[in-house]
Write a protein that holds these residues in place. Sequence first.
Motif, short mmCIF file in Angstrom:
data_model
loop_
_atom_site.label_atom_id
_atom_site.label_comp_id
_atom_site.label_asym_id
_atom_site.label_seq_id
_atom_site.Cartn_x
_atom_site.Cartn_y
_atom_site.Cartn_z
N THR A 1 -2.90 0.84 -9.87
CA THR A 1 -3.27 2.24 -10.14
C THR A 1 -3.92 2.38 -11.53
O THR A 1 -4.46 3.42 -11.85
CB THR A 1 -2.06 3.20 -10.14
N LEU B 1 -5.72 9.59 1.02
CA LEU B 1 -5.71 8.33 0.26
C LEU B 1 -5.60 7.11 1.18
O LEU B 1 -6.07 6.03 0.85
CB LEU B 1 -4.56 8.33 -0.76
N ARG B 2 -4.97 7.28 2.36
CA ARG B 2 -4.88 6.14 3.27
C ARG B 2 -6.15 5.97 4.10
O ARG B 2 -6.26 5.09 4.94
CB ARG B 2 -3.66 6.27 4.19
N ASN C 1 -9.62 5.85 2.89
CA ASN C 1 -10.73 5.74 1.94
C ASN C 1 -10.96 7.01 1.12
O ASN C 1 -12.08 7.26 0.67
CB ASN C 1 -12.03 5.34 2.67
N GLY C 2 -9.93 7.80 0.95
CA GLY C 2 -10.06 9.01 0.15
C GLY C 2 -10.81 10.13 0.85
O GLY C 2 -11.22 11.09 0.21
N GLU D 1 -11.66 10.93 -3.51
CA GLU D 1 -11.27 9.93 -4.52
C GLU D 1 -11.47 8.56 -3.92
O GLU D 1 -11.12 8.36 -2.75
CB GLU D 1 -9.76 10.06 -4.85
N ARG E 1 -0.49 6.78 -6.32
CA ARG E 1 -1.76 7.53 -6.41
C ARG E 1 -1.55 8.98 -5.99
O ARG E 1 -2.08 9.91 -6.61
CB ARG E 1 -2.81 6.88 -5.50
N ASP F 1 0.83 -1.21 0.00
CA ASP F 1 0.00 0.00 0.00
C ASP F 1 0.86 1.26 0.00
O ASP F 1 0.44 2.28 -0.53
CB ASP F 1 -0.97 0.00 1.19
N SER G 1 -10.58 5.18 -2.54
CA SER G 1 -9.29 4.63 -2.11
C SER G 1 -9.52 3.53 -1.07
O SER G 1 -10.66 3.18 -0.76
CB SER G 1 -8.40 5.75 -1.54
N TYR H 1 1.66 1.63 -3.65
CA TYR H 1 0.42 1.91 -4.38
C TYR H 1 -0.10 3.32 -4.07
O TYR H 1 -0.40 4.10 -4.98
CB TYR H 1 -0.63 0.85 -4.00
N LEU H 2 -0.20 3.65 -2.78
CA LEU H 2 -0.76 4.95 -2.41
C LEU H 2 0.18 6.10 -2.79
O LEU H 2 -0.28 7.18 -3.15
CB LEU H 2 -1.08 4.98 -0.91
#
Length: 364
Positions: A97, A211-212, A214-215, A224, A70, A63, A226, A66-67
């Motif tokens: 992504t 982003l960490r 749930n947006g 967003e 993002r 993550d 997430s 990934y994050l």
Amino acid sequence: MKKVSFLDLRIRDDSERQALLNAVDRVFQHGRIVLGPEVTAFEEAVARMCDRRHCAGVNSGTDAVYLALRALKVGPGDEVITTALSWIATANAIALTGATPVFADIRDDLNINPDAVQSLVGPKTKCLLPVHYTGKVCDMTALGEVAGRHKLIVLEDASQAFSARHRGKVAGSFGHAAAFSLNPMKVLAACGEAGVVVTDDEEIAKRMEFLRYNGCVNRETCLEPSVNGRLDTLQAAILLERLKGLPVLVGKRRKNAAQYRERLSQVVVCPLDANGDYDVYYTFTIQADRRDALKAFLEQRGVETKIQHPLLMPQQPAYAKTARGDYPNALRLVQRVLCLPIHEKLEPDDIDYVCDTVVEFFGK
Ligand SMILES: *Cc1c(COP(=O)(O)O)cnc(C)c1O
């Protein structure tokens, strides 16, 4: 027969165990289980160590990569150039992504080859994702030049290289941002899943915050889609405690590496610290002829080793049909790599025994 384990995650030192139990107990007592004070304290400590202004704790290295991608606004239509040789999480983070991973070749030190990167840059290339493989920082000077020339974003996957240095600069301080895994196998290890993203960029840091979660900002408004990717307070408490012992632990790994090199350099290819570099030896990865037979021989004599990794990322079933890139040296080296036990709980006797066994195998 002696047994030499590849990993030993037991905590056998009494004072270390007690310190960790106390750290966990403090969280039980204050009860701020989600994003508690230990998370903030750990983030501040890591930012300082990585020479960065901001750090966001997340729930895994996967993550984290990934994050961070993002947060850097990498997404569908973009290409991300990465190495062919890494744990699959690196490629997965890119694919998740919606961007396309493009796989570059490696040098003999197993890190991404900046010349190979240069030849893969195209109009859709947005980001460069070098992996500091085995605990050795990539040639960030050359990679920085390629990135600068083509205005690429650089994200370091520094999962294997916490506190490693390249020309005096610490891993995680080179790119626009860097991602670390702190899973139980890594050099700085939680007792569960954990990761961090570091950056100097205010906007990237702000984006990581939502982003960490749930947006969402302000606990309600979702900007967003997430994932839920926050760092656990209990793990942060453990990691804060473990940070104190890190220099000693890395010192032990480097000593083990030096002992291996002294005995084995004539027999197999051993990893070297490049001039002015400080590698942390997440793995001690040798390159050997008759690798599979050597592994079996060591196994029979109680020495546990690992092949990291038997397949390149683009060779995995998930990527094989569509993988893009060019990596002849990686295809050659993936047949030759073998990770010897290097962890900090090993004694000089253990390393000697592994060396004896390797030397015996090659009959020298
Ligand atoms: C371990 C690792 C990851 C993934 O980390 P997890 O915490 O296991 O999700 C990503 N990239 C590299 C290079 C790793 O070694």
